[in-house]
Scaffold this motif. Structure first.
Motif, PDB file in Angstrom:
ATOM      1  N   ILE A  35      60.771  54.234  21.836  1.00 43.07           N
ATOM      2  CA  ILE A  35      62.233  54.177  21.741  1.00 43.07           C
ATOM      3  C   ILE A  35      62.673  54.195  20.279  1.00 43.07           C
ATOM      4  CG2 ILE A  35      64.246  52.718  22.170  1.00 43.07           C
ATOM      5  CD1 ILE A  35      62.870  51.751  24.725  1.00 43.07           C
ATOM      6  N   THR A  36      61.969  53.437  19.456  1.00 43.24           N
ATOM      7  CA  THR A  36      62.304  53.389  18.029  1.00 43.24           C
ATOM      8  C   THR A  36      62.127  54.756  17.381  1.00 43.24           C
ATOM      9  OG1 THR A  36      61.596  51.070  17.918  1.00 43.24           O
ATOM     10  CG2 THR A  36      61.784  52.253  15.831  1.00 43.24           C
ATOM     11  N   ARG A  37      61.049  55.439  17.732  1.00 41.50           N
ATOM     12  CA  ARG A  37      60.823  56.793  17.194  1.00 41.50           C
ATOM     13  C   ARG A  37      61.901  57.763  17.689  1.00 41.50           C
ATOM     14  NH1 ARG A  37      56.579  59.665  14.775  1.00 41.50           N
ATOM     15  NH2 ARG A  37      57.468  61.699  14.219  1.00 41.50           N
ATOM     16  N   LYS A  41      64.343  55.491  13.899  1.00 43.84           N
ATOM     17  CA  LYS A  41      64.472  54.261  13.112  1.00 43.84           C
ATOM     18  C   LYS A  41      63.088  53.779  12.670  1.00 43.84           C
ATOM     19  CE  LYS A  41      68.793  52.655  15.193  1.00 43.84           C
ATOM     20  NZ  LYS A  41      69.491  51.526  15.858  1.00 43.84           N
ATOM     21  N   GLN A  42      62.347  54.692  12.061  1.00 43.53           N
ATOM     22  CA  GLN A  42      60.987  54.372  11.631  1.00 43.53           C
ATOM     23  C   GLN A  42      60.937  53.277  10.576  1.00 43.53           C
ATOM     24  OE1 GLN A  42      62.189  57.350  12.227  1.00 43.53           O
ATOM     25  NE2 GLN A  42      60.654  58.826  12.880  1.00 43.53           N
ATOM     26  N   SER A  43      62.070  52.999   9.940  1.00 44.53           N
ATOM     27  CA  SER A  43      62.101  51.933   8.929  1.00 44.53           C
ATOM     28  C   SER A  43      61.815  50.571   9.553  1.00 44.53           C
ATOM     29  CB  SER A  43      63.467  51.906   8.234  1.00 44.53           C
ATOM     30  OG  SER A  43      64.505  51.651   9.168  1.00 44.53           O
ATOM     31  N   GLN A  44      61.918  50.485  10.862  1.00 45.93           N
ATOM     32  CA  GLN A  44      61.642  49.222  11.554  1.00 45.93           C
ATOM     33  C   GLN A  44      60.164  49.051  11.901  1.00 45.93           C
ATOM     34  OE1 GLN A  44      64.229  48.879  14.948  1.00 45.93           O
ATOM     35  NE2 GLN A  44      66.093  48.979  13.732  1.00 45.93           N
ATOM     36  N   ALA A  45      59.349  50.005  11.481  1.00 41.03           N
ATOM     37  CA  ALA A  45      57.915  49.952  11.800  1.00 41.03           C
ATOM     38  C   ALA A  45      57.249  48.654  11.348  1.00 41.03           C
ATOM     39  CB  ALA A  45      57.201  51.158  11.197  1.00 41.03           C
ATOM     40  N   PRO A  46      57.510  48.168  10.110  1.00 42.05           N
ATOM     41  CA  PRO A  46      56.866  46.902   9.703  1.00 42.05           C
ATOM     42  C   PRO A  46      57.230  45.729  10.605  1.00 42.05           C
ATOM     43  CG  PRO A  46      57.694  48.076   7.788  1.00 42.05           C
ATOM     44  CD  PRO A  46      58.242  48.786   8.986  1.00 42.05           C
ATOM     45  N   ASP A  47      58.477  45.702  11.099  1.00 40.06           N
ATOM     46  CA  ASP A  47      58.867  44.619  12.009  1.00 40.06           C
ATOM     47  C   ASP A  47      58.135  44.727  13.337  1.00 40.06           C
ATOM     48  OD1 ASP A  47      60.644  43.370  10.271  1.00 40.06           O
ATOM     49  OD2 ASP A  47      62.311  44.658  10.859  1.00 40.06           O
ATOM     50  N   PRO A 111      46.376  49.366  21.006  1.00 36.77           N
ATOM     51  CA  PRO A 111      47.807  49.650  21.157  1.00 36.77           C
ATOM     52  C   PRO A 111      48.563  49.597  19.834  1.00 36.77           C
ATOM     53  CG  PRO A 111      47.078  48.176  22.889  1.00 36.77           C
ATOM     54  CD  PRO A 111      45.942  48.286  21.921  1.00 36.77           C
ATOM     55  N   THR A 112      48.145  48.705  18.928  1.00 32.08           N
ATOM     56  CA  THR A 112      48.794  48.637  17.623  1.00 32.08           C
ATOM     57  C   THR A 112      48.562  49.920  16.841  1.00 32.08           C
ATOM     58  OG1 THR A 112      48.535  46.221  17.527  1.00 32.08           O
ATOM     59  CG2 THR A 112      48.897  47.368  15.433  1.00 32.08           C
ATOM     60  N   LEU A 113      47.346  50.441  16.896  1.00 35.86           N
ATOM     61  CA  LEU A 113      47.034  51.703  16.232  1.00 35.86           C
ATOM     62  C   LEU A 113      47.884  52.837  16.810  1.00 35.86           C
ATOM     63  CD1 LEU A 113      45.189  53.294  14.251  1.00 35.86           C
ATOM     64  CD2 LEU A 113      43.611  53.607  16.167  1.00 35.86           C
ATOM     65  N   LEU A 114      47.962  52.909  18.128  1.00 34.81           N
ATOM     66  CA  LEU A 114      48.747  53.957  18.776  1.00 34.81           C
ATOM     67  C   LEU A 114      50.230  53.810  18.448  1.00 34.81           C
ATOM     68  CD1 LEU A 114      47.045  54.028  22.301  1.00 34.81           C
ATOM     69  CD2 LEU A 114      46.713  55.617  20.400  1.00 34.81           C
ATOM     70  N   ALA A 115      50.723  52.565  18.458  1.00 35.27           N
ATOM     71  CA  ALA A 115      52.131  52.326  18.124  1.00 35.27           C
ATOM     72  C   ALA A 115      52.428  52.747  16.691  1.00 35.27           C
ATOM     73  CB  ALA A 115      52.463  50.842  18.320  1.00 35.27           C
ATOM     74  N   GLY A 116      51.482  52.482  15.788  1.00 35.78           N
ATOM     75  CA  GLY A 116      51.666  52.880  14.398  1.00 35.78           C
ATOM     76  C   GLY A 116      51.764  54.384  14.240  1.00 35.78           C
ATOM     77  N   PHE A 117      50.891  55.103  14.935  1.00 38.17           N
ATOM     78  CA  PHE A 117      50.932  56.566  14.860  1.00 38.17           C
ATOM     79  C   PHE A 117      52.208  57.109  15.505  1.00 38.17           C
ATOM     80  CE2 PHE A 117      46.158  56.552  14.314  1.00 38.17           C
ATOM     81  CZ  PHE A 117      46.210  57.031  13.009  1.00 38.17           C
ATOM     82  N   ILE A 118      52.673  56.466  16.564  1.00 40.71           N
ATOM     83  CA  ILE A 118      53.923  56.892  17.195  1.00 40.71           C
ATOM     84  C   ILE A 118      55.091  56.707  16.229  1.00 40.71           C
ATOM     85  CG2 ILE A 118      55.618  56.292  18.986  1.00 40.71           C
ATOM     86  CD1 ILE A 118      53.231  55.626  20.810  1.00 40.71           C
ATOM     87  N   LEU A 119      55.096  55.589  15.521  1.00 45.37           N
ATOM     88  CA  LEU A 119      56.219  55.248  14.655  1.00 45.37           C
ATOM     89  C   LEU A 119      56.244  56.065  13.369  1.00 45.37           C
ATOM     90  CD1 LEU A 119      56.150  51.378  15.118  1.00 45.37           C
ATOM     91  CD2 LEU A 119      58.068  52.864  15.715  1.00 45.37           C
ATOM     92  N   VAL A 120      55.108  56.105  12.675  1.00 45.72           N
ATOM     93  CA  VAL A 120      55.115  56.704  11.326  1.00 45.72           C
ATOM     94  C   VAL A 120      53.991  57.694  11.093  1.00 45.72           C
ATOM     95  CG1 VAL A 120      56.306  54.739  10.270  1.00 45.72           C
ATOM     96  CG2 VAL A 120      53.810  54.716  10.428  1.00 45.72           C
TER      97      VAL A 120
END
Length: 236
Positions: A35-37, A41-47, A111-120
């Motif tokens: 949803i963020t991608r 709003k990739q700037s929210q990736a660190p959060d 899942p964190t790795l996959l979420a990271g690739f999805i986001l940024v």
């Protein structure tokens, strides 16, 4: 590692619908990332990767898996069958810990790795950095919560208080407490992998690494000692 103990631990962790329940949090993380991608709003990736995944998902998954690796067997008395075997107590603990760590990596770090690739994508190595941070923190959480599973019948309650109050609340917002936060130690590891100062961590690597090692070893050793002290009684 004892293969029989490992097999029984995996069955206990992933059977009885527990495996499906463990999927809820990782799926939620991935949905939020998508949803963020989509909203750009990739700037929210660190959060999302830091606070939601490393700060909340990892300790909760670590608690469910770490404590569940042994607490259920102690509560229902089936641990006596393991204790009756000619197995060193340290081998039982280390086998269960290895299974717990591997399962935590599957349900939290991947899942964190996959979420990271999805986001940024591959930007600033954020996906890999947070994944490694969750792997390190997840391993230590498993050791701590496995110890709780041995020493108290209220491991989940105690663990939730620790994970939600200390790690997610105090560890994030009280400066002096951050030095004693597993989450912040994992964040320090992630910081060294990310590029261009993309991740900030209040605890230095020179402090985080020794604390990670000491806590993991101490928790494992103490769990072994406590398990050795259990008697072969159906009341245990």
């Amino acid at each position: 590692m004892n293969l029989t103990v490992a097999r029984l631990t995996v069955r206990g962790l992933l059977g009885r619908r527990r495996g499906l329940l463990l999927l809820v949090a990782p799926v939620l993380l991935l949905v939020v990332s998508l949803i963020t991608r989509y909203l750009d709003k990739q700037s929210q990736a660190p959060d999302i990767l830091g606070r939601l995944s490393l700060g909340t998902l990892v300790p909760i998954i670590g608690l469910v898996i770490g404590a569940g690796a042994i607490a259920t067997e102690i509560d229902d008395g089936s641990i006596v069958y393991l204790l009756a075997k000619p197995l060193p107590r340290w081998k039982i603990i280390t086998t269960k810990l290895a299974v717990a760590i591997g399962t935590t990596w599957l349900f939290a770090a991947l899942p964190t790795l996959l979420a990271g690739f999805i986001l940024v994508g591959a930007q600033d190595n954020l996906a890999i950095a947070y994944a490694v941070g969750t792997m390190v923190a997840g391993a230590v959480y498993c050791a701590v919560f496995l110890l709780l599973g041995v020493v108290t019948r209220n491991a989940v309650v105690v663990g939730l208080v620790y994970a939600l109050v200390w790690e997610s609340l105090i560890g994030n917002f009280v400066e002096g407490a951050r030095t004693l936060s597993i989450q912040q130690w994992g964040l320090s590891i992630a910081k060294t992998i990310a590029t261009d100062g993309a991740i900030t961590a209040p605890v230095s690597l020179g402090v985080a690494v020794p604390l990670l090692v000491v806590v993991a070893i101490a928790a494992t050793a103490l769990a072994t000692v406590k398990l050795a002290g259990l008697t072969l009684s159906s009341d245990e």
